[in-house]
Design a protein around this motif. Structure first.
Motif, mmCIF file in Angstrom:
data_model
loop_
_atom_site.group_PDB
_atom_site.id
_atom_site.type_symbol
_atom_site.label_atom_id
_atom_site.label_comp_id
_atom_site.label_asym_id
_atom_site.label_seq_id
_atom_site.Cartn_x
_atom_site.Cartn_y
_atom_site.Cartn_z
ATOM 1 N N UNK A 199 0.822 -1.212 0.000
ATOM 2 C CA UNK A 199 0.000 0.000 0.000
ATOM 3 C C UNK A 199 0.859 1.265 0.000
ATOM 4 N N UNK A 200 1.938 1.279 0.777
ATOM 5 C CA UNK A 200 2.736 2.495 0.915
ATOM 6 C C UNK A 200 3.869 2.606 -0.102
ATOM 7 N N UNK A 201 4.265 1.506 -0.721
ATOM 8 C CA UNK A 201 5.390 1.534 -1.653
ATOM 9 C C UNK A 201 4.950 1.161 -3.073
ATOM 10 N N UNK A 202 4.320 -0.005 -3.222
ATOM 11 C CA UNK A 202 3.996 -0.495 -4.568
ATOM 12 C C UNK A 202 2.868 0.311 -5.198
ATOM 13 N N UNK A 203 1.825 0.630 -4.439
ATOM 14 C CA UNK A 203 0.696 1.371 -5.006
ATOM 15 C C UNK A 203 1.136 2.737 -5.537
ATOM 16 N N UNK A 204 1.886 3.570 -4.788
ATOM 17 C CA UNK A 204 2.356 4.835 -5.381
ATOM 18 C C UNK A 204 3.260 4.627 -6.591
ATOM 19 N N UNK A 205 4.095 3.589 -6.569
ATOM 20 C CA UNK A 205 4.957 3.316 -7.714
ATOM 21 C C UNK A 205 4.140 2.933 -8.938
ATOM 22 N N UNK A 206 3.112 2.098 -8.727
ATOM 23 C CA UNK A 206 2.253 1.701 -9.837
ATOM 24 C C UNK A 206 1.489 2.896 -10.386
ATOM 25 N N UNK A 207 0.952 3.740 -9.492
ATOM 26 C CA UNK A 207 0.142 4.875 -9.931
ATOM 27 C C UNK A 207 0.970 5.954 -10.617
ATOM 28 N N UNK A 208 2.194 6.164 -10.170
ATOM 29 C CA UNK A 208 2.998 7.248 -10.710
ATOM 30 C C UNK A 208 3.877 6.884 -11.880
ATOM 31 N N UNK A 209 4.267 5.599 -11.983
ATOM 32 C CA UNK A 209 5.246 5.221 -13.004
ATOM 33 C C UNK A 209 4.790 4.058 -13.883
ATOM 34 N N UNK A 210 4.471 2.940 -13.265
ATOM 35 C CA UNK A 210 4.251 1.713 -14.024
ATOM 36 C C UNK A 210 2.958 1.767 -14.830
ATOM 37 N N UNK A 211 1.840 2.023 -14.164
ATOM 38 C CA UNK A 211 0.560 1.997 -14.862
ATOM 39 C C UNK A 211 0.456 3.060 -15.956
ATOM 40 N N UNK A 212 0.885 4.317 -15.732
ATOM 41 C CA UNK A 212 0.817 5.281 -16.843
ATOM 42 C C UNK A 212 1.623 4.842 -18.068
ATOM 43 N N UNK A 213 2.805 4.271 -17.842
ATOM 44 C CA UNK A 213 3.618 3.831 -18.971
ATOM 45 C C UNK A 213 2.940 2.694 -19.730
ATOM 46 N N UNK A 214 2.352 1.746 -19.005
ATOM 47 C CA UNK A 214 1.680 0.620 -19.667
ATOM 48 C C UNK A 214 0.402 1.082 -20.366
ATOM 49 N N UNK A 215 -0.341 1.984 -19.727
ATOM 50 C CA UNK A 215 -1.581 2.486 -20.334
ATOM 51 C C UNK A 215 -1.276 3.232 -21.633
ATOM 52 N N UNK A 216 -0.186 4.001 -21.667
ATOM 53 C CA UNK A 216 0.162 4.763 -22.864
ATOM 54 C C UNK A 216 0.690 3.888 -23.988
ATOM 55 N N UNK A 217 1.122 2.674 -23.666
ATOM 56 C CA UNK A 217 1.673 1.785 -24.705
ATOM 57 C C UNK A 217 0.706 0.637 -25.005
ATOM 58 N N UNK A 218 0.610 -0.307 -24.098
ATOM 59 C CA UNK A 218 -0.258 -1.464 -24.327
ATOM 60 C C UNK A 218 -1.731 -1.084 -24.305
ATOM 61 N N UNK A 219 -2.073 -0.021 -23.587
ATOM 62 C CA UNK A 219 -3.463 0.397 -23.531
ATOM 63 C C UNK A 219 -4.016 0.852 -24.861
ATOM 64 N N UNK A 220 -3.142 1.220 -25.786
ATOM 65 C CA UNK A 220 -3.568 1.647 -27.115
ATOM 66 C C UNK A 220 -3.481 0.534 -28.137
ATOM 67 N N UNK A 221 -2.983 -0.626 -27.738
ATOM 68 C CA UNK A 221 -2.812 -1.729 -28.689
ATOM 69 C C UNK A 221 -4.158 -2.379 -28.993
ATOM 70 N N UNK A 222 -4.330 -2.877 -30.217
ATOM 71 C CA UNK A 222 -5.582 -3.569 -30.544
ATOM 72 C C UNK A 222 -5.664 -4.913 -29.826
ATOM 73 N N UNK A 223 -6.869 -5.372 -29.613
ATOM 74 C CA UNK A 223 -7.186 -6.660 -28.998
ATOM 75 C C UNK A 223 -6.891 -6.691 -27.500
ATOM 76 N N UNK A 224 -5.685 -6.307 -27.104
ATOM 77 C CA UNK A 224 -5.314 -6.405 -25.684
ATOM 78 C C UNK A 224 -5.397 -5.075 -24.958
ATOM 79 N N UNK A 225 -5.781 -4.016 -25.663
ATOM 80 C CA UNK A 225 -5.782 -2.697 -25.054
ATOM 81 C C UNK A 225 -6.738 -2.569 -23.884
#
Length: 325
Positions: free
Chosen positions: A142-168
């Protein structure tokens, strides 16, 4: 005067005085072992019966639709198991997909590649990781992984794989940090030491002559692992993976901290959700005795037990079919 030689036959060995007592001790020991085995079956049966009887009012009220319904409305007294079942299966499967390759790499490194001075400390560190309480994993997540996911990991994945067809659609949505994927990541870290330690131990049990013969024929380390070690230890490796899966299916507090605790099915892996264990942990204290809500929670516990039993039975069946036993 002639002396007559007399042959003296050796005396028959005396029967041990404790033989009868030893036989009685063996019988007592066998009886205690049998009683211990029966006790396990009785306890298991009692848990199953108690959960089923406790959840019977919910099964009667909602019928088979209880398994697929996504309703969870304490005000309207409408309950369904669809959302927690979905969350339980998705997080457990994702956790295994993340943990098993890493665990195999750790076991392969410790048994085939690591120098002797490194094997002990790394192996001990892996085993100590299994002793960390689940609530510590939840707080760390909650205190380490969640902020890391929200600030770095998830935005990067959403901007790349989130735009891909079929798996977006699987990687779309706002980056809250919590969600199914974060819960699966925490579960993967939690089950990793169990799977890695089991793989390491069974890899070490392979007779050295088998591997030396393969090396003598010119096989590489990976070929020895794939063609000698894994076939020899297949049953034990699958058993270790099932041990990790059982931990992932029933984990409560660590998942509750990071999954988002929303009673809806999210198509995105970054969306919030629920598991059976986390929902029971959150709602059980607020359930009145004899209420339909309490019966629904007990029914969820029974369903979780059935899922765990079904997964174990399926793994045993696959192993038996593979080995031809």
């Amino acid at each position: 005067m002639a002396q007559v030689a007399v042959d003296v036959l050796p005396a028959a060995p005396a029967r041990p005085a404790t033989r009868r007592g030893a036989g009685r001790g063996d019988a007592i020991f066998a009886g205690l072992c049998r009683a211990a085995a029966v006790l396990v079956l009785v306890l298991l049966g009692a848990i199953i019966v108690e959960l089923f009887l406790g959840g019977l009012p919910a099964f009667r009220a909602f019928g088979a639709a209880f398994l697929a319904s996504t309703e969870w409305d304490p005000v309207g007294d409408l309950y369904g198991a669809g959302v927690p079942i979905y969350g339980t299966l998705v997080t457990a499967v994702l956790a295994l997909l993340l943990a098993v390759p890493v665990a195999f790499g750790i076991a392969f490194f410790l048994t085939e590649l690591a120098p002797a001075w490194m094997r002990g400390p790394v192996g001990t560190a892996i085993e100590l990781l299994a002793a960390v309480p689940s609530i510590i994993f939840g707080m760390w997540g909650f205190f380490v992984i969640v902020p890391l996911m929200a600030g770095t990991v998830q935005p990067a994945i959403i901007d790349t794989l989130g735009e891909a067809p079929l798996i977006g659609d699987f990687f779309a949505g706002p980056p809250f940090g919590t969600g199914l994927f974060t819960a699966a990541l925490i579960l993967a870290i939690m089950v990793l030491p169990f799977i890695a330690a089991t793989m390491r131990d069974v890899f070490l049990q392979v007779p050295g002559v088998f591997k030396e013969s393969a090396y003598g024929l010119g096989a590489t380390r990976w070929e020895v692992m794939r063609r000698v070690v894994l076939p020899y230890t297949r049953v034990s490796v699958v058993g270790g993976i099932m041990l990790g899966l059982g931990r992932a299916l029933g984990e409560t507090m660590a998942v509750t901290f990071v999954i988002g605790n929303a009673n809806r099915i999210a198509t995105s892996l970054f969306g919030p959700g629920n598991t059976i264990a986390s929902l029971v942990a959150l709602e059980f204290g607020e359930s009145a005795s004899g209420s339909l809500k309490l019966a629904s929670l007990l029914a969820l516990g029974f369903i979780l037990f059935v899922i765990s039993f079904a997964v174990l039975a399926l793994s045993r069946w696959l192993l038996r079919a593979r080995t031809g036993a």
